[in-house]
Design a protein around this motif. Structure first.
Motif, PDB file in Angstrom:
ATOM      1  N   THR A  29      75.414 -18.108  67.913  1.00  0.00           N
ATOM      2  CA  THR A  29      75.231 -18.198  69.367  1.00  0.00           C
ATOM      3  C   THR A  29      74.361 -19.391  69.736  1.00  0.00           C
ATOM      4  O   THR A  29      74.697 -20.160  70.640  1.00  0.00           O
ATOM      5  N   GLN A  32      76.211 -22.585  69.201  1.00  0.00           N
ATOM      6  CA  GLN A  32      77.197 -22.811  70.273  1.00  0.00           C
ATOM      7  C   GLN A  32      76.523 -23.305  71.549  1.00  0.00           C
ATOM      8  O   GLN A  32      77.106 -24.045  72.325  1.00  0.00           O
ATOM      9  N   LYS A  33      75.246 -22.893  71.707  1.00  0.00           N
ATOM     10  CA  LYS A  33      74.504 -23.343  72.905  1.00  0.00           C
ATOM     11  C   LYS A  33      73.967 -24.761  72.730  1.00  0.00           C
ATOM     12  O   LYS A  33      73.354 -25.317  73.625  1.00  0.00           O
ATOM     13  N   GLY A  34      74.153 -25.304  71.514  1.00  0.00           N
ATOM     14  CA  GLY A  34      73.759 -26.710  71.309  1.00  0.00           C
ATOM     15  C   GLY A  34      72.530 -26.911  70.454  1.00  0.00           C
ATOM     16  O   GLY A  34      71.984 -28.005  70.403  1.00  0.00           O
ATOM     17  N   ARG A  39      72.887 -24.911  63.800  1.00  0.00           N
ATOM     18  CA  ARG A  39      74.158 -25.382  63.239  1.00  0.00           C
ATOM     19  C   ARG A  39      73.943 -25.853  61.788  1.00  0.00           C
ATOM     20  O   ARG A  39      74.722 -25.553  60.904  1.00  0.00           O
ATOM     21  N   ASN A  78      82.724 -26.711  61.557  1.00  0.00           N
ATOM     22  CA  ASN A  78      82.036 -27.013  62.818  1.00  0.00           C
ATOM     23  C   ASN A  78      82.836 -26.485  64.006  1.00  0.00           C
ATOM     24  O   ASN A  78      82.274 -25.902  64.931  1.00  0.00           O
ATOM     25  N   GLU A  79      84.145 -26.732  63.946  1.00  0.00           N
ATOM     26  CA  GLU A  79      85.032 -26.240  65.014  1.00  0.00           C
ATOM     27  C   GLU A  79      84.962 -24.721  65.081  1.00  0.00           C
ATOM     28  O   GLU A  79      84.934 -24.133  66.166  1.00  0.00           O
ATOM     29  N   ASP A  82      82.041 -23.336  66.928  1.00  0.00           N
ATOM     30  CA  ASP A  82      82.190 -23.426  68.389  1.00  0.00           C
ATOM     31  C   ASP A  82      83.188 -22.400  68.933  1.00  0.00           C
ATOM     32  O   ASP A  82      83.013 -21.867  70.025  1.00  0.00           O
ATOM     33  N   ALA A  83      84.231 -22.144  68.136  1.00  0.00           N
ATOM     34  CA  ALA A  83      85.312 -21.304  68.658  1.00  0.00           C
ATOM     35  C   ALA A  83      85.110 -19.817  68.370  1.00  0.00           C
ATOM     36  O   ALA A  83      85.797 -18.983  68.957  1.00  0.00           O
ATOM     37  N   TYR A 156      77.305 -35.089  63.841  1.00  0.00           N
ATOM     38  CA  TYR A 156      76.429 -34.084  63.227  1.00  0.00           C
ATOM     39  C   TYR A 156      75.016 -34.653  63.054  1.00  0.00           C
ATOM     40  O   TYR A 156      74.015 -34.001  63.370  1.00  0.00           O
ATOM     41  N   ASP A 159      73.236 -34.899  66.356  1.00  0.00           N
ATOM     42  CA  ASP A 159      72.731 -33.588  66.783  1.00  0.00           C
ATOM     43  C   ASP A 159      71.442 -33.234  66.040  1.00  0.00           C
ATOM     44  O   ASP A 159      70.493 -32.722  66.633  1.00  0.00           O
TER      45      ASP A 159
END
Length: 271
Positions: A29, A32-34, A39, A78-79, A82-83, A156, A159
């Motif tokens: 979560t 996903q929020k950045g 990550r 990574n995808e 996010d998904a 990456y 980030d």
DNA sequence: CTTCGCGGCATTCACTGGAG
DNA sequence: CTCCAGTGAATGCCGCGAAG
């Protein structure tokens, strides 16, 4: 009572699994929020998983530094982060595994299509291939693939840097101009990247353990403080296997150890 | 209280380009 | 090629605020 012990053990294991899933969902979560650190943690936790899936699909042992398939697997992972729907019933590893497999299959299809086009070409074209005209196209194609992977890696990296308050565009200005300073900061970054305690501290607090680093490198506090961003930027590249392809753009690739910088130290700049 | 990050200021040092 | 002066970067010292 053996049965009671078994029940207690099962409860404990279930508790651990729930705790693990809770932590995993929390990480997903926030990623996903950045949050780049979440990550990064997720990716680190799943290194072996990604390599296992990729190796299984490719039916051979893959090496992070050499095989593009792993980079594709990483981008797919990574995808998947996010998904992924944390509220759903599907396990994250199952979901991520499917995404990685699909991406690799797409990649192989793309390659097969390209090879088929080359193979079904006319005799003259095959001669051209021999003479290097089509070979050049293949190189261009491979370059595009590499560029695509690099874009993912750089995103990456970007980030990760943001997580430490560093803009990737700042790197040229935080890079020391003097050769000796660059050498010292490089040395500090390598020491930091190899020391798990200091690395933990950096990842946990987002701060350089200046005092420890001063003691380990013999550099003054001020040098380390002023080169903080540079040290972090280099440490990330050295400590994170995902970023290892970036080493060749920093000229650190052939770096073997302390006081072994190769011939021309004047090129050891991040950009 | 300790540690980290950062800024100001004066001094030192490395690099560069020009002259001989 | 060597020397020298100018320029810019690095360093050391001091201090401040923020965070754990």
């Amino acid at each position: 009572m053996p049965t009671q012990k078994f029940v207690l053990l099962s409860i404990n294991i279930m508790g651990l699994i729930k705790l693990f899933l809770f932590n995993l969902n929390t990480l997903i979560t926030s990623a996903q929020k950045g949050d780049p650190l979440s990550r990064e943690k997720l990716i680190k936790k799943h290194y072996h998983f990604i390599a296992k899936i990729c190796s299984k699909v490719c039916k051979r042992y893959l090496i992070w530094e050499n095989d593009d398939e792993l980079s594709i697997g990483l981008l797919a992972f990574n995808e998947a982060i996010d998904a992924f729907d944390t509220a759903g019933d599907v396990k994250f590893s199952t979901f991520a595994g499917v995404v990685i497999k699909r991406r690799l299959i797409d990649y192989f299809r793309h390659q097969a299509k390209f090879e088929k086009e080359v193979l079904s070409s006319t005799f003259e074209e095959k001669n051209e291939l021999k003479t290097g005209i089509n070979a050049k196209s293949i190189n261009l194609y491979n370059d595009d693939q590499t560029k695509e992977n690099l874009v993912g890696i750089i995103t990456y990296y970007q980030d990760l840097l943001v997580g430490y308050g560093i803009d990737i565009g700042q790197l040229p200005e935080v890079s020391p101009k003097h050769r000796d300073t660059r050498e010292n900061l490089l040395q500090a970054a390598i020491v930091l990247s190899r020391n798990l305690d200091m690395l933990d501290y950096l990842q946990k607090y987002g701060q350089v353990p200046v005092k420890l680093l001063c003691a380990s490198t013999g550099l003054s506090r001020k040098i380390i403080e002023r080169g903080r961003k540079y040290i972090i930027a280099i440490t990330l590249i050295f400590s994170d296997p995902i970023l290892s392809p970036l080493k060749r753009f920093t000229n650190f690739d052939g770096y073997q150890g302390e006081k072994d910088y190769g011939e021309d130290q004047s090129n050891y700049r991040v950009v």
